[in-house]
Design an enzyme around this catalytic site. Sequence first.
Site, PDB file in Angstrom:
ATOM      1  N   ASP A 143       0.823  -1.216   0.000  1.00  0.00           N
ATOM      2  CA  ASP A 143       0.000   0.000   0.000  1.00  0.00           C
ATOM      3  C   ASP A 143       0.862   1.274   0.000  1.00  0.00           C
ATOM      4  O   ASP A 143       0.371   2.368   0.228  1.00  0.00           O
ATOM      5  CB  ASP A 143      -0.942   0.013   1.217  1.00  0.00           C
ATOM      6  CG  ASP A 143      -0.193  -0.060   2.543  1.00  0.00           C
ATOM      7  OD1 ASP A 143       1.059  -0.030   2.556  1.00  0.00           O
ATOM      8  OD2 ASP A 143      -0.865  -0.128   3.596  1.00  0.00           O
ATOM      9  N   GLU A 164       1.458   4.123   7.403  1.00  0.00           N
ATOM     10  CA  GLU A 164       0.383   3.651   6.539  1.00  0.00           C
ATOM     11  C   GLU A 164      -0.221   4.820   5.750  1.00  0.00           C
ATOM     12  O   GLU A 164       0.009   5.991   6.091  1.00  0.00           O
ATOM     13  CB  GLU A 164      -0.702   3.000   7.412  1.00  0.00           C
ATOM     14  CG  GLU A 164      -0.254   1.724   8.113  1.00  0.00           C
ATOM     15  CD  GLU A 164      -0.148   0.517   7.172  1.00  0.00           C
ATOM     16  OE1 GLU A 164       0.221   0.690   6.001  1.00  0.00           O
ATOM     17  OE2 GLU A 164      -0.429  -0.605   7.632  1.00  0.00           O
TER      18      GLU A 164
END
Length: 255
Positions: A132, A139
Site C-alpha cells: 500500500d 500507513e
Amino acid sequence: MEIVIQPTAEAATKIAARLVAGLIRERPAAVLGLATGSTPLLLYRELIAMKLDWSKLTTFNLDEYVGISPQHPQSYRSFMWENLFQHVNVAVKHVNIPDGLANDIPGSCGRYEQKIKGAGGIDLQVLGIGTDGHIGFNEPTSSLSSRTRIKTLTPQTIKDNAHFFGSEKDVPHHVLTMGIGTILEARHCLLLAFGGKKARAIAEAVEGPITSMNPASALQLHPKVTVCLDEAAAAELKLKDYYRWVFDHKPDWQK
Ligand code: GLP
C-alpha cells in the site's frame, strides 16, 4: 531520485550492498537506518559476506510492533539479531530499535527522535515498501511530516505480514514507527522493492503525485534517493526505459 532496474532481486541487491558498504568503508562511524521485512534479507546476507567493520557504526531501526516482547520471534529486534546483528561485529550499545513495550509511548518515541539527532542524524536509511506504499509502518494517510509515533496497521498490512506470524489474528495491530518527516531527514534514502506485488506501489511512489495515500511518494521531496528494483517491481513504471538509459550512461564522475 535515481531508479536502478536490474533483472533480478539479487542483482539489484548487489548494487544496494555496494552503496551501503561504500559508506561503511568511507565513514566507519556512520549512522545507518535499517529496515525489516523480507526485502532487505538479501542485502543483509550480502553485507555479512562482505565482512565489513561494524564496530563504530550506530544503527536505528525504522519500526517495531507494540505489545510483543523483544524476545518474541517476530519482534523486529529478534529479526535484526537473527538476520544481521549476530553475524557482524556491531556494538550492542550502538543498536537502536523502538521499544514496543514502553509504558510511556509518546515519551519513548520522543527520546528515539532525540537519540537520532544526538547521533548526528541518519547517513543512509534503508527502506522497503508495503503493497500500500507504506515506508517504515507509515500507513496511507500518515502525515508527510510525521515523527516517531504509534500507528495502527491497515487490514492490508496485517494480511501481508500474516505469513511471518502464522496467521492474521496473531499480527499486532499497533506499531511504533519513525515518521515520514524523520525518514526524510536521513541524508540518503535507499529504497528496495522486488516482485510484481510491489509494482503498483512503486509506480505510484516514483511517478505518481505526492500524496499521503502512498507514503513512499514523499520521497520525491528528498534530494538523494536511490531506488533499487528488480524487473517485476519496475513493471508499471512509465519511464523505465529512460531510467535504464540514465543508469547505463552515467558520466564517469557519477559512477
Ligand atoms: C513491513 C515493514 C516495512 C517493510 C514492509 C514490506 O511492514 N515495517 O519496513 O518495508 O513490511 O515488507 P516485505 O519486505 O516483507 O515485503
